[in-house]
Scaffold this active site. Structure first.
Site, PDB file in Angstrom:
ATOM      1  N   GLY A 196       0.960  -1.227   0.252  1.00 22.65           N
ATOM      2  CA  GLY A 196       0.352  -0.229  -0.078  1.00 22.65           C
ATOM      3  C   GLY A 196       0.846   1.404   0.293  1.00 22.65           C
ATOM      4  O   GLY A 196       1.791   0.970   0.226  1.00 22.65           O
ATOM      5  N   GLY A 238       2.969   4.740   0.848  1.00 25.09           N
ATOM      6  CA  GLY A 238       2.747   5.662   2.104  1.00 25.09           C
ATOM      7  C   GLY A 238       4.131   5.222   3.210  1.00 25.09           C
ATOM      8  O   GLY A 238       4.401   4.256   2.413  1.00 25.09           O
ATOM      9  N   SER A 239       4.141   6.342   4.322  1.00 29.05           N
ATOM     10  CA  SER A 239       5.251   6.193   4.789  1.00 29.05           C
ATOM     11  C   SER A 239       5.637   4.684   5.790  1.00 29.05           C
ATOM     12  O   SER A 239       6.397   4.164   5.871  1.00 29.05           O
ATOM     13  CB  SER A 239       5.599   7.434   5.279  1.00 29.05           C
ATOM     14  OG  SER A 239       5.351   8.425   5.107  1.00 29.05           O
ATOM     15  N   GLU A 251      -0.362  -1.411  -7.636  1.00 30.22           N
ATOM     16  CA  GLU A 251      -0.632  -0.554  -8.007  1.00 30.22           C
ATOM     17  C   GLU A 251       0.098   0.833  -7.675  1.00 30.22           C
ATOM     18  O   GLU A 251       0.151   1.708  -8.224  1.00 30.22           O
ATOM     19  CB  GLU A 251      -2.319  -0.360  -6.546  1.00 30.22           C
ATOM     20  CG  GLU A 251      -1.669   0.575  -5.295  1.00 30.22           C
ATOM     21  CD  GLU A 251      -2.679   0.222  -4.737  1.00 30.22           C
ATOM     22  OE1 GLU A 251      -4.253   0.178  -5.676  1.00 30.22           O
ATOM     23  OE2 GLU A 251      -3.394   0.490  -3.801  1.00 30.22           O
ATOM     24  N   ASN A 266      -7.574   9.406   3.349  1.00 28.47           N
ATOM     25  CA  ASN A 266      -8.232   9.798   2.034  1.00 28.47           C
ATOM     26  C   ASN A 266      -9.197   8.542   1.018  1.00 28.47           C
ATOM     27  O   ASN A 266      -9.381   9.045   0.306  1.00 28.47           O
ATOM     28  CB  ASN A 266      -6.406   9.191   1.745  1.00 28.47           C
ATOM     29  CG  ASN A 266      -5.688   9.967   2.522  1.00 28.47           C
ATOM     30  OD1 ASN A 266      -5.593  11.028   2.911  1.00 28.47           O
ATOM     31  ND2 ASN A 266      -4.718   9.295   2.768  1.00 28.47           N
TER      32      ASN A 266
END
Length: 493
Positions: free
Chosen positions: A257, A259-260, A282, A372
């Site tokens: 996924g 993000g950080s 993705e 989000n």
């Protein structure tokens, strides 16, 4: 090579001229995914108009401030479909001034192709080049192919700052519509099944705008002791599965996924001893390119190449080295559950919070405030070989526990979550009953400051719950979130 074929040069115009094509009430679909390769010049010109209002925006995933920020601030957008991450759009969504519909990433292009939603008046897409064969997208595909396929008019931004080598990385495949939808013949991540371009009739091209502006590079918070330990816990779990014979020596492909936390978890793989892995995901982030350079990964299939400024510069410089190691696909392919199940993808996604029975909330703060959006986590979670969700055990300096009695919003239900990981440990939920899951999650994943409270809640629920299969006290199940809203912390006085 010329970026615009001679037969289309008569379509070239300024961004201001192209923006005049858009009218109030139009439905606009744009390219872009994780704020990568979205159109910038035409939306900027559109935002400066005072006569356009009440437009609907369709995006495969987050786009930059030129669209999700400026168009919202100027009152041009009233409805938005698809994942987002802009602070001004988020504020408008939570204030109710912009209506927002969250959609699974794999489903959005299918819905567009089936025309179940609003008719698309104008598509605006960023491309590397336009030839007589068709459009060659940029650093992402997302839902750009569905936008081009379904829009009445298409405006193309040809970005001359993109390396021409990107033209060879794309793989556009039209699945078609049920009941005659095509089987997606991907048996391994590096299978190419379509064309590097999408065809479009000249009559639907409303304008071509030449640009040179690149979007800002991605920005990730640096890893820390917590994210590093989460990564180690995941690696140890995977190695345990290999030792038990449940995974091959080179497991995967891997999906990560955005993000950080996801970026930091992937970085841990660099020192894990794994070699020759692959990704079917993705979004490809900085750590994935590093893993490719180190031989930990040998191939990446993605829908977006989302890199920080310096990493993107390195990628552009060495584009010839990477063009045979990376495929950029539409969302309908990158996130398709058919392919995810066939390949045996191991999914690594991030949660805002998990409850003691394994339900996951990825999108809403205290059940009502959108962060989000769902993105593609559910696309992968249900179909993957192993569905792993990770989260730091606490947030806001310990004021919030990421493990709660009941999640305030459900995005991934307990049936789609195999493993939960925090810096404190791993809860393998496979073949576990609800009460067994609760025991593992409390003991292995919760922060020590919250474990007694969670155990106390579970014991109390066992006594008072009307049903004992999944024990809850419905009057107290969400009391942690109410306490946070009232007192700024989930901790008891």
């Amino acid at each position: 090579m010329d970026r615009v074929t001679p037969s289309l040069k008569d379509k070239i115009m300024t961004a201001e001229q192209a923006a005049k094509i858009i009218k109030s009430g139009d439905t606009i679909a744009v390219s872009g995914f994780t704020s990568v390769s979205y159109p910038k010049a035409v939306p900027k010109a559109l935002s400066e108009r005072k006569d356009v209002k009440d437009c609907t925006l369709i995006v495969g995933a987050a786009v930059g401030d030129e669209i999700d920020g400026a168009l919202v601030r100027n009152g041009i957008i009233s409805k938005r479909f698809g994942h987002q991450s802009n602070k001004d759009l988020r504020k408008a969504v939570n204030a109710g001034t912009v209506q927002f519909s969250d959609v699974h990433i794999s489903c959005l292009p299918m819905n567009m192709n089936q025309k179940t939603g609003p008719a698309i008046d104008v598509a605006i897409v960023e491309c590397t080049a336009v030839t007589d064969k068709g459009l060659y997208f940029g650093l992402s595909e997302g839902t750009a192919d569905a936008a081009v396929r379904n829009a009445k008019k298409v405006i193309i931004e040809v970005n001359e700052s993109l390396p021409m080598g990107l033209m060879e990385m794309h793989d556009v495949f039209n699945v078609g519509l049920p009941p005659k939808a095509r089987i997606i013949p991907i048996k391994k991540p590096n299978d190419r099944i379509g064309h590097p371009y999408i065809k479009i009739p000249k009559r639907r091209i409303a304008g071509i705008v030449m640009t040179k502006d690149l979007e800002p590079g991605q920005k990730f918070k640096p890893g820390n002791d917590v994210t590093e330990q989460i990564g180690k816990n995941i690696v140890d779990f995977l190695k345990g599965e290999i030792a038990a014979g449940r995974l091959p020596e080179n497991p995967g492909p891997i999906q990560s996924g955005v993000g950080s936390v996801g970026n930091a978890v992937l970085e841990t793989l660099a020192s894990s001893g794994f070699k020759g892995l692959s990704m079917y995901t993705e979004v490809m982030q900085d750590s994935a390119l590093t893993l490719l350079d180190k031989g930990v990964l040998d191939f990446i299939s993605t829908s977006s190449v989302a890199l920080c400024d310096d990493t993107r510069e390195r990628f552009f410089k060495d584009i010839d080295k990477y063009k045979d190691k990376i495929i950029i696909r539409p969302n309908e392919i990158s996130n398709n559950p058919e392919v995810v199940r066939r390949l045996g993808v191991i999914s690594l996604n991030t949660a805002l919070e998990c409850d003691i029975y394994g339900n996951v909330n990825s999108t809403h703060v205290c059940g009502t405030k959108m962060m989000n959006g769902i993105g593609g986590s559910c696309d992968f979670a249900r179909a993957s070989r192993i569905s792993i969700f990770s989260t730091p055990s606490v947030a806001k300096n310990g004021a919030i526990s990421s493990i709660v009695p009941m999640v305030s919003h459900v995005d991934q239900c307990e049936h789609d979550v195999d493993v939960i990981v925090t810096e404190y440990g791993v809860a393998d939920l496979r073949w576990k009953t609800p009460k067994e899951r609760a025991k593992l999650i409390i003991e292995n994943c919760a922060h020590p400051d919250y474990r007694p409270m969670l155990q106390e809640y579970f014991d109390h629920a066992m006594e008072v719950s009307a049903g004992k299969h999944t024990p809850h006290d419905l009057t107290q199940a969400l009391s942690w979130h109410q306490r946070l809203l009232d007192n700024g912390t989930m901790k008891e006085d």
